[in-house]
Design an enzyme around this catalytic site. Structure first.
Site, PDB file in Angstrom:
ATOM      1  N   ASP A  81      -0.420   5.978  -6.291  1.00  0.00           N
ATOM      2  CA  ASP A  81      -0.021   4.826  -5.022  1.00  0.00           C
ATOM      3  C   ASP A  81      -0.901   4.368  -4.014  1.00  0.00           C
ATOM      4  O   ASP A  81      -0.799   4.894  -3.710  1.00  0.00           O
ATOM      5  CB  ASP A  81       1.394   5.413  -4.545  1.00  0.00           C
ATOM      6  CG  ASP A  81       2.286   4.412  -3.800  1.00  0.00           C
ATOM      7  OD1 ASP A  81       1.248   3.693  -2.512  1.00  0.00           O
ATOM      8  OD2 ASP A  81       2.861   4.379  -3.809  1.00  0.00           O
ATOM      9  N   HIS A  82      -1.396   3.824  -4.280  1.00  0.00           N
ATOM     10  CA  HIS A  82      -2.702   3.408  -3.573  1.00  0.00           C
ATOM     11  C   HIS A  82      -2.379   3.342  -1.541  1.00  0.00           C
ATOM     12  O   HIS A  82      -3.457   3.447  -1.139  1.00  0.00           O
ATOM     13  CB  HIS A  82      -3.799   2.187  -4.070  1.00  0.00           C
ATOM     14  CG  HIS A  82      -2.922   0.784  -2.974  1.00  0.00           C
ATOM     15  ND1 HIS A  82      -2.170   0.178  -3.701  1.00  0.00           N
ATOM     16  CD2 HIS A  82      -3.754   0.221  -2.269  1.00  0.00           C
ATOM     17  CE1 HIS A  82      -1.437  -0.462  -3.336  1.00  0.00           C
ATOM     18  NE2 HIS A  82      -2.405  -1.023  -1.906  1.00  0.00           N
ATOM     19  N   HIS A 124       5.544   2.620  -2.486  1.00  0.00           N
ATOM     20  CA  HIS A 124       4.439   1.972  -1.193  1.00  0.00           C
ATOM     21  C   HIS A 124       5.472   2.796  -0.530  1.00  0.00           C
ATOM     22  O   HIS A 124       5.770   3.643   0.746  1.00  0.00           O
ATOM     23  CB  HIS A 124       3.615   0.939  -0.966  1.00  0.00           C
ATOM     24  CG  HIS A 124       3.308   1.206  -2.421  1.00  0.00           C
ATOM     25  ND1 HIS A 124       2.474   1.094  -2.556  1.00  0.00           N
ATOM     26  CD2 HIS A 124       2.860  -0.429  -3.254  1.00  0.00           C
ATOM     27  CE1 HIS A 124       1.698   0.955  -4.142  1.00  0.00           C
ATOM     28  NE2 HIS A 124       2.136  -0.737  -4.347  1.00  0.00           N
TER      29      HIS A 124
HETATM   30  C1  BG6 Z   1      -0.002  -3.476  -4.715  1.00  0.00           C
HETATM   31  C2  BG6 Z   1       1.027  -5.003  -5.431  1.00  0.00           C
HETATM   32  O1  BG6 Z   1       1.047  -2.787  -5.025  1.00  0.00           O
HETATM   33  O2  BG6 Z   1       0.399  -4.163  -3.496  1.00  0.00           O
HETATM   34  C3  BG6 Z   1       0.790  -6.456  -4.767  1.00  0.00           C
HETATM   35  O3  BG6 Z   1       1.600  -4.678  -6.607  1.00  0.00           O
HETATM   36  C4  BG6 Z   1       0.339  -5.965  -3.667  1.00  0.00           C
HETATM   37  O4  BG6 Z   1       1.592  -6.796  -5.254  1.00  0.00           O
HETATM   38  C5  BG6 Z   1      -0.746  -5.108  -3.177  1.00  0.00           C
HETATM   39  O5  BG6 Z   1      -0.236  -7.520  -3.383  1.00  0.00           O
HETATM   40  C6  BG6 Z   1      -0.194  -4.630  -1.254  1.00  0.00           C
HETATM   41  O6  BG6 Z   1      -1.571  -3.660  -1.163  1.00  0.00           O
HETATM   42  P1  BG6 Z   1      -2.510  -4.224  -0.099  1.00  0.00           P
HETATM   43  O7  BG6 Z   1      -3.087  -2.357  -0.268  1.00  0.00           O
HETATM   44  O8  BG6 Z   1      -2.976  -4.874   0.023  1.00  0.00           O
HETATM   45  O9  BG6 Z   1      -1.465  -3.856   1.493  1.00  0.00           O
END
Ligand code: BG6
Length: 490
Positions: free
Chosen positions: A179-180, A242
Site C-alpha cells: 500500500d504505497h 490507502h
Molecule cells: C493508486 C490509485 O493506488 O493511488 C490511483 O490506483 C491513484 O488511481 C494513486 O491515482 C494516488 O497515489 P498518489 O501517491 O499519487 O497519491
C-alpha cells in the site's frame, strides 16, 4: 531494523516492461543504489512477455531514471539488470528463470535471497505464486519474499480466494502487500506526531477531538487506466486501501513496541471497531460522485463518460466521501470524514484534526465565533504540519484571531523525500513488513466497503454530479452540514 545495512538479493520484477516498473520501481532501485542502501551484491531480473534483450531492459531503465547521474554510474547500475522473456503459464519458463537466478547469485555473491515483485495484471498473481513454488524457484537457502501490488481482489470473497492461492506458496510473513501510502514520509509520521508529543497524545480522544477529516484529492482523471478503473471506482481504488490505512494509523492505540506485530495488531483492532454500514444506511453515511466536464488550472477537461474506454452510461464513481464511526472507548462519537476523487481542484492529501471548542468563549473571533484549534497533517505535495491556534489581535479589543504554526519538511531543503516505493522496496529487502498490509487488515477493509459497493452496484442511478475542478458534489458538503460541520479546505 538498521537502515545502513546493505541487503543482498536478486529482485525479480514480473511486469518489467510495464508502467509501474518504469515510473516507480527502476527509479527507486536506482536511488537505493546511489545512496548506498544497496551495494554491488544485487541483481534485477525483469520478466515479461515481450522478447526483449538485456540491452533493451537496460536502455529502458536508463530512460526511466530522470536524474543526471554520471554515465559511469548509470552503466555500473544498469549492468545489474537482466531480462528474461517469460510465459506465465509455462512451467519451463520458471525452470529457466531458476537457472538464471542461480547464475546471478554466483556472479554477484548473493546468498540465495530472492524478492519476487508482482507488478502486473492481478489475474496472474495466483498462478505465478504457485508455479514459482512448484518449480522450486522459491526453495532457497536464504529468504524468498513475494511483493504484491494492488488490487488485492475486488471484494472480500475474491480477496480471500487470491489469498488462499498465494498462501499455498508463501507464508504470511513472506508476503508483502504494497500500500504505497504506507511508504509516504508523512503517513509514517502520523505515529510520530501522535506518540512522540506530550501535547497531542493526551488530547487524542473523544473528549477533546470533535472530528477528523481525511482528504485525498487528485486533479488528474483516469488517464489511460479506464479499463481497470471502470471496474474499480474510487471506493475500491482509494478508500479500501490507502484511506482505511490512514484511518487505522490515526485511531490506533499506542503499540506496546514499535515492531511489526504490535503495530499491525493495533491497526487491526481499529478496523474491527469500525461500525459496519448496513445497506439501507449507505446513503446516510456515504456519497458517491462522478465528474462532469469542467476546468482545471484554466484548461477545459472532459466529463468522465467522455474519457477513452469509459462507457457512456458508466455507473462508476470517481468521487467518494463518507462518515466512519469507530465504536471503541477512545473514539465513540467522533466522526472520521473521508473524501477522495479524480479531477478535483488540486492534487493534495491532508488530514485535519478538529479539536472541540473550549467550554466558554471569553474572546470574540471572526463573527463572534472562536475558531477551533486544528492540527493539519500535510501528506502531499507539501509534507509537514500546521497547528491553528487563537491569538489576540494587536491593538484590538478582546478579539482572538487564528494564527498558524507551520512546519514544512520539504519546502526549504534541497533533499527530496525518499519516494514511497524506495522506502518500501528497501524495507522488504530488510525483512521489515511494518509498512505493508497484513491479510487481516485487507480482509477487514473489504468487509467494510463491500456493503457500500454492493448497494451502489445494485442501484445504477449515479449521474455525473460534480464539476471537474471542484471539491466534489454538494451532497458531500451536506454530509458534514447535517452534523453542524464543514470540510476544512485549507
Ligand atoms: C493508486 C490509485 O493506488 O493511488 C490511483 O490506483 C491513484 O488511481 C494513486 O491515482 C494516488 O497515489 P498518489 O501517491 O499519487 O497519491
Amino acid at each position: 531494523m538498521k537502515t545502513n545495512q546493505q541487503p543482498k538479493a536478486v529482485i525479480v520484477i514480473f511486469g518489467a516492461t510495464g508502467d509501474l516498473a518504469k515510473r516507480k520501481l527502476y527509479p527507486s532501485i536506482h536511488r537505493l543504489y546511489k545512496n548506498g542502501q544497496i551495494g554491488e551484491e544485487f541483481a534485477v531480473v525483469g520478466v515479461g512477455r515481450r522478447p526483449w534483450s538485456n540491452e533493451d531492459l537496460r536502455q529502458t531503465v536508463k530512460t526511466s531514471i530522470s536524474t543526471a547521474a554520471d554515465k559511469q554510474l548509470y552503466d555500473d547500475f544498469t549492468s545489474h539488470f537482466y531480462y528474461h522473456p517469460f510465459d506465465v503459464t509455462n512451467p519451463g519458463s520458471y525452470q529457466e528463470l531458476n537457472v538464471l537466478l542461480n547464475q546471478l547469485e554466483d556472479t554477484y555473491q548473493i546468498p540465495n535471497n530472492r524478492m519476487f515483485y508482482l507488478a502486473m495484471a492481478p489475474e496472474f498473481f495466483g498462478t505465478i505464486a504457485k508455479t514459482l513454488k512448484s518449480e522450486g524457484v522459491t526453495a532457497t537457502t536464504g529468504w524468498s519474499r513475494l511483493v504484491i501490488e494492488k488490487p488485492f481482489g475486488h471484494d472480500l470473497p475474491s480477496a480471500q480466494a487470491l489469498n488462499q492461492e498465494i498462501r499455498e506458496a508463501f507464508t504470511e510473513d513472506q508476503i508483502y502487500r504494497i500500500d504505497h501510502y504506507l511508504g509516504k514520509q508523512m503517513v509514517q509520521n502520523i505515529e510520530v506526531i501522535r506518540f512522540a508529543n506530550a501535547i497531542f497524545e493526551p488530547l487524542w480522544t473523544n473528549r477533546y477531538i470533535s472530528n477528523i477529516q481525511i482528504t485525498s484529492s487528485e486533479s488528474l482523471g483516469v488517464e489511460d487506466r479506464a479499463r481497470y478503473y471502470e471496474k474499480s471506482g474510487a471506493l475500491r481504488d482509494m478508500v479500501q486501501n490507502h484511506i482505511m490505512q490512514m484511518v487505522a494509523l490515526l485511531a490506533m492505540e499506542p503499540p506496546i513496541k514499535l515492531n511489526t506485530e504490535e503495530i499491525r495488531s493495533e491497526k487491526v483492532k481499529v478496523l474491527r471497531a469500525l461500525r459496519p454500514i448496513a445497506k439501507d444506511e449507505v446513503d446516510e453515511y456515504f456519497v458517491r460522485g462522478q465528474y462532469q466536464a469542467g476546468e482545471i488550472d484554466g484548461l477545459p477537461v472532459p466529463a468522465y463518460t467522455d474519457e477513452d474506454n469509459v462507457a457512456p452510461d458508466s455507473n462508476t464513481e470517481t468521487f467518494v466521501s463518507g462518515k466512519l464511526l469507530i465504536d471503541n472507548f477512545r473514539w465513540a462519537g467522533v466522526p472520521f470524514y473521508i473524501r477522495t476523487g479524480k479531477r478535483m481542484k488540486e492534487k493534495s492529501t491532508k488530514i485535519v484534526v478538529q479539536f472541540k471548542d473550549i467550554p466558554m468563549n471569553l474572546y470574540y473571533g471572526n463573527e463572534n465565533n472562536m475558531n477551533p484549534n486544528l492540527l493539519v497533517i500535510h501528506i502531499q505535495p507539501d509534507e509537514g504540519i500546521t497547528l491553528y491556534l487563537n491569538a489576540k489581535k494587536l491593538g484590538g479589543a478582546a478579539h482572538a484571531q487564528p494564527i498558524k504554526l507551520d512546519y514544512c519538511s520539504n519546502c526549504n531543503d534541497e533533499l527530496n523525500t525518499p519516494e514511497a516505493y524506495e522506502k518500501l522496496i528497501h524495507d522488504c529487502l530488510l525483512g521489515d513488513a511494518t509498512n505493508f498490509a497484513h491479510w487481516d487488515e485487507v480482509a477487514l477493509s473489504w468487509s467494510f466497503v463491500d456493503s457500500i459497493s454492493e448497494t451502489w452496484a445494485a442501484n445504477k442511478t449515479l449521474s455525473p454530479n460534480y464539476e471537474a475542478g471542484s471539491m466534489g458534489p454538494k451532497e458531500s458538503d451536506d454530509l458534514l452540514a447535517k452534523d453542524g460541520l464543514h470540510w476544512w479546505n485549507i
